[in-house]
Write an enzyme that holds these catalytic residues in place. Structure first.
Site: not given
Ligand SMILES: NC(=O)C1=CN([C@@H]2O[C@H](COP(=O)(O)OP(=O)(O)OC[C@H]3O[C@@H](n4cnc5c(N)ncnc54)[C@H](OP(=O)(O)O)[C@@H]3O)[C@@H](O)[C@H]2O)C=CC1
Ligand SMILES: O=C(O)CCC(=O)C(=O)O
Length: 488
Positions: A180, A233, A238, A289
């Site tokens: 997904k 995410g 999470g 991240c």
């Molecule tokens: N660690 C990392 O690399 C990341 C961190 N983030 C952080 O998260 C913040 C918000 O970003 P956002 O895109 O909203 O991140 P989300 O955690 O909402 O999204 C990550 C994934 O989870 C899915 N998702 C959303 N809601 C649910 C749920 N209830 N149950 C299961 N899966 C779900 C999303 O689907 P959908 O696309 O439909 O929303 C997407 O595929 C960013 O500002 C950042 O701080 C975000 C992305 C990556």
């Molecule tokens: O720094 C990287 O190459 C990976 C970063 C990462 O895993 C993320 O942003 O989710």
């Protein structure tokens, strides 16, 4: 003006076939560089579609797990070869859909290919140990078995690398997969899955389903036939995913936020530290991240470092990632832009001094995109919101300290613990840092971002569920150990 007319529609990939959702509904995936440009339409799937994907994965896994690891590896090698032929096209789609610059997107696609090849080779490596039994006539050893169906919930910031570093180990160890992707990058995900389809994976071994996180993501986490969920995410989602898995006894792996510091010691090579800070903090518009967010600088070199940093930050060209002279693309979506702008506002309100950026670029050609200028704050203290919470944008917070001990203490003073780096020439500084820094990745004279696919990746504290992804560490999540005792 909208450029939606010719945008293609992408379908789900379930049981080896591309199919539309039973909802009959699609949503557009737009370009963050120009919100009027539709990159493609994706399926708005339903729980019924999801169940079909999970059932096809469950059925296919039975035969998939029986193949030799080397035979599963052959499929991964083929997918890598197909993807290599399509590298430019996939990278261009990623840039259009997510905004990172084309060279970054090409680098990420190449990384995805390398990950596939790495895990293809894993199919021929050892999976267990022989352990001496207390019974001299017995043979005792461990082997590993796959979990079953693995749900992959992926974010938009690495639309190729993250799904692949989750799917490739899942598949090589004998699991089937339901992916997904984030809605923002579902077209790029569909192109990745096209490569798997062309590689000839048996029907059902790999499935793609697009739609809302709250429906499809949550549905995957709650589905009784999904044995493991791997998620990257936000912390909020999470934790929800983890709780849903825990409630039904499924395995889960969460990679979430970071608030990554770089420490610049008094004996640092300042030019190197400036380059690492800029690359780590502002590449990909700060949406990693592992991005550098806090820059903790020793007072002796603070002014000189700041001057060198500003001289380079001022030259950064913001624009459409497809254009050759663009250094930094837009935020990936409107929410992200609003989040970044609101953190900048908080920084100003809480008394940090805005040195550069702090808003949207003035160029009218960028008005329809989610662009923000690279932003640097001076005189930031550890108690300010911008030095505590993940911003996920191109914002650097400069913090002055007097000693290395204070620097490490400040670096640790957050809820996250993903990545951290130090620039120093001193062995004593770097040893203290390696020992005392609470982060899953500690890097010396190198930027906080940029992980290597063959090494374990994951965080401490609120950054992860404490497991590790990538490299050989992936086997721990995607398999279960079976201890075997044999007596003649
Ligand atoms: N660690 C990392 O690399 C990341 C961190 N983030 C952080 O998260 C913040 C918000 O970003 P956002 O895109 O909203 O991140 P989300 O955690 O909402 O999204 C990550 C994934 O989870 C899915 N998702 C959303 N809601 C649910 C749920 N209830 N149950 C299961 N899966 C779900 C999303 O689907 P959908 O696309 O439909 O929303 C997407 O595929 C960013 O500002 C950042 O701080 C975000 C992305 C990556
Ligand atoms: O720094 C990287 O190459 C990976 C970063 C990462 O895993 C993320 O942003 O989710």
């Amino acid at each position: 003006m909208s450029t939606a007319v010719n945008a293609p529609t992408y379908q789900n990939y379930i049981n080896g076939e591309w199919s539309a959702s039973v909802s009959g509904q699609t949503v557009s995936s737009i370009s963050p560089a120009n919100k009027n440009e539709v990159v493609g339409y994706i399926q708005l799937s339903t729980p019924e579609d999801l169940d079909r994907a999970v059932q096809s994965a469950k059925h296919a896994q039975k035969a998939w797990r029986k193949l030799a690891g080397s035979a599963r590896g052959e499929f991964l090698y083929k997918a890598a070869n197909v993807m290599e032929k399509r590298l430019n096209e996939i990278a261009e789609t990623m840039t259009r859909e997510m905004g990172k610059t084309l060279p970054e997107a090409k680098g990420e696609t190449a990384r995805g290919i390398a990950i596939l090849r790495y895990y293809a080779g894993e199919g021929m490596r050892k999976v267990g140990d022989v352990i001496p039994s207390t019974d001299a006539d017995a043979l005792m050893f461990t082997t590993r078995v796959p979990l079953g169906v693995v749900g992959v919930i992926a974010p938009w910031n690495f639309p190729v690398a993250i799904p692949i570093w989750k799917m490739a180990p899942a598949l090589i160890y004998g699991n089937s997969v339901v992916l997904k992707p984030a809605q923002e990058t579902a077209v790029t995900a569909a192109k990745v899955i096209e490569c798997f389809a062309e590689a000839g994976f048996p029907a059902g071994v790999i499935n793609l389903i697009t739609g809302k996180g709250s429906v499809i993501g949550q549905g995957l986490a709650e589905h009784s036939d999904v044995s493991g969920i791997t998620f990257t995410g936000s912390n909020q989602v999470g934790k929800q995913v983890g709780q849903a898995c825990l409630a039904r006894g499924a395995k889960y792996q969460l990679e979430m936020g970071g608030k990554n510091p770089v420490i610049v010691a008094a004996d640092a090579d300042l030019d190197l530290a400036v380059d690492g800070t800029i690359s780590g903090g502002l590449r990909s518009t700060g949406q990693k991240c592992t991005a550098t967010s806090r820059v903790i600088v020793l007072s002796e070199v603070y002014d000189e470092f700041r001057e060198k940093l500003m001289a380079k930050v001022r030259t950064i060209k913001v624009g459409n990632g497809l254009e050759g002279d663009t250094w930094m693309g837009p935020c990936a979506n409107e929410n992200q832009l609003e989040t970044v702008l609101s953190y900048i506002q908080k920084g100003i309100e809480e008394g940090a001094e805005l040195l550069h950026g702090g808003g949207r670029p003035e160029d009218p050609a960028l008005a329809d995109g989610f662009f923000v200028t690279p932003t640097v704050f001076d005189n930031v203290t550890s108690s300010m919101t911008i030095s505590k919470e993940e911003i996920f944008g191109p914002v650097l917070a400069l913090i002055k300290v007097d000693t290395i001990e204070q620097a490490i203490e400040a670096a640790n003073e957050v809820e996250f613990g993903l990545s951290a780096s130090i620039y120093t020439a001193s062995i004593s500084n770097l040893l203290s840092f390696i020992q005392d820094m609470d982060a899953g990745l500690v890097r010396v004279n190198a930027e906080t971002a940029g992980v290597e696919l063959q090494a374990p990746f994951g965080g401490m504290k609120q950054s992860s569920s404490h497991s590790r992804e990538q490299g050989q560490a992936a086997i721990e999540f995607f398999t279960a150990i079976k201890t075997v005792f044999v007596k003649a």
